[in-house]
Design an enzyme around this catalytic site. Sequence first.
Site, mmCIF file in Angstrom:
data_model
loop_
_atom_site.group_PDB
_atom_site.id
_atom_site.type_symbol
_atom_site.label_atom_id
_atom_site.label_comp_id
_atom_site.label_asym_id
_atom_site.label_seq_id
_atom_site.Cartn_x
_atom_site.Cartn_y
_atom_site.Cartn_z
ATOM 1 C CG ASP A 439 -2.135 0.899 1.063
ATOM 2 O OD1 ASP A 439 -3.262 0.406 1.202
ATOM 3 O OD2 ASP A 439 -1.949 2.112 0.779
ATOM 4 C CG ASP A 459 3.883 4.867 -6.356
ATOM 5 O OD1 ASP A 459 2.874 4.336 -6.886
ATOM 6 O OD2 ASP A 459 4.348 5.960 -6.719
ATOM 7 C CE1 TYR A 553 -13.087 3.408 -8.805
ATOM 8 C CE2 TYR A 553 -15.389 3.111 -9.480
ATOM 9 C CZ TYR A 553 -14.312 2.746 -8.686
ATOM 10 O OH TYR A 553 -14.444 1.723 -7.805
ATOM 11 C CE LYS A 557 -11.805 -0.017 -9.495
ATOM 12 N NZ LYS A 557 -10.972 -0.961 -8.713
#
Length: 656
Positions: A439, A459, A553, A557
Amino acid sequence: MKNLYNEADAPAADDLLALRVYTSRLLGADPALVLHGGGNTSVKIAETNLVGEREEILYVKGSGWDLGTIEKKGFAPVRMERLKKLAALLALSDPAMVNELKCAMTDASAPAPSVEAILHAILPYPFVDHTHADAFVAVSNTPGGEGRVREIYGDRVVYVPYVMPGFDLARAAFEAYTRDATPKTVGMALMNHGLFSFGATAKESYDRMIELVGMAEEYLKARDAWDCPSDAPAPVSFDRGAFSALRRGVSDAAGRPMILSLNDGDKQRAFVNRPDLSAVALSGPATPDHVIRTKRLPMIGDDVAGYAAAYKAYFDACAAQAKEPKTMLDPAPRVILDPRFGVVSVGANVGAASIVDDLYDHTIDVISRASRLGGYRALPKQDIFDVEYWDLEQAKLKKGGSAPLFAGEVALVTGGASGIGAACVDALLARGAAVACFDIDPAVSSRLIRPDYLGLTVDLTDETKVDEALDAVVQRFGGLDTVIANAGIFTKSTKIEEMPATLWRKVFAVNVDAVASLLRLVKPLLADAPRKGRVTIIGSKNVPAPGPGAAAYSASKAALTQLARVAALEWGAEGIRVNVLHPDAVFDTAIWTEEVLATRAKAYGMSVEQYKTKNVLKTEVRSADVAALAAETLGPLFSRTTGAAIPVDGGNDRVI
Ligand code: ZN
């Protein structure tokens, strides 16, 4: 050898069991004295029983307890009268002894008494301490070891040649003590095994143990045989693929996925680069009780098939000499010594591998010291076999019932510092996997502190950093079986005509590009997974049902979902499964503060409760619900499913 007894910490003199706990913990606090269930202690206390009779009770360490953390309830209370009668028998089988010890207890709920209980009972002192001290074992495990031990202790201890623990050892110790003990006797030296000390008080017995072990240390120091070499050659760059392939070979030999953990410390690397490595490492374990964790011999190099064949030959030869028929355990190594890596510990889970690492760390000390005294020499293989295949030792490994779903497997979760990712980490740990978590949030490293969790600040858009982090995962756990690609970003609502190009690129960099790059890097590891690799991608309801204001977004996705479908097609022939989950309206995450929720609910003219459950089933979808499904898609329940997109949204009328 430091004496840790401190009057200020010690319990009151009239609480004998509390004193027994106190000095047992002092012994257990020093791994050079006892390790992982090794050693045992006892105290004899006169008590009045329920029907008003006075009886002497031996409180002896119960099986399953470690001296370092033992409590009063960790001691099994056994009637001395019965123990003395048992000690006078000429022979007693193991099952009969175990039964007699249990039946002689005054508390049916106490743990089973140590198999060395009868030995404790026959020593005529209130307090008895027993350790497998490194320094003593180093001196004893040499050619002429008994002569050296006698040179150190003279008439301070009674000497007992090696006998397997249990009734026969108690019998041999009883005879030696009865024959040889003098007023000067403060302990007993059990060859290739360990030391006993005894005394009128907890302190006296403990002091004597520390003194006896200290004498062995001084002996080694006087002969320049104390310090272990640590002048290791420079580490070679880590070959992740070779290490993962090694794990595959070991797991196949074991018949189940195994954790491999690398220790490439200076001491370990110096040891595996010894020119006489085969000669010293292939003699046997430092004390016989290590064998159930480490097996008799380590594997040198990476020839797993050769190791397994040699193990089978050892089993066949020794089983033929055993009293009862034996069934061979798996032939996979538990310690691997490879100059390319260092010392590799193998276990059915992280805890087991970590115990192996501790045991071998001390074995290196014992071997190094013994070889400087003139040569390391362990017990003959039949003696080790008898302990390895002793039911009472094997029972120690069988505690805790059946293995969890992902025992021995390694999972990677991205974006697991909080929210759905953190819930995925928890779900996988609860199902027995070792879990690595990447993370960008540094909180990932400290969210959980436990040996089967490795949180790394990474990262994910920096491929070099991801590559390095994967090295760390494989060094710690051995390989990679499953991945939950969860990390993603959701930006605030923006119409297309107002959306900066940088925003679009940033969303794609994290939500798509980083996952494509991760999949490329982990593919060779997943191909090595003993039960075949599995990947679950966290997509979004926005793929089948996009919303206005979320172009970047939704599009990212959708691209991610298509990437997963192609991965499922490309990797299916190798048995690697890839599925996608499409969650929706998961509100127990960091972005959904009470305030944001209230504002959104108001915008829809709903209460917060109505807003959270605005789906077909009228149910709330929590992070833990998504995580549980994500974990199960990696398991056998979904073994016939790949390339699927599974909603976890409470039912959405636009999707249905
Ligand atoms: Zn012992």
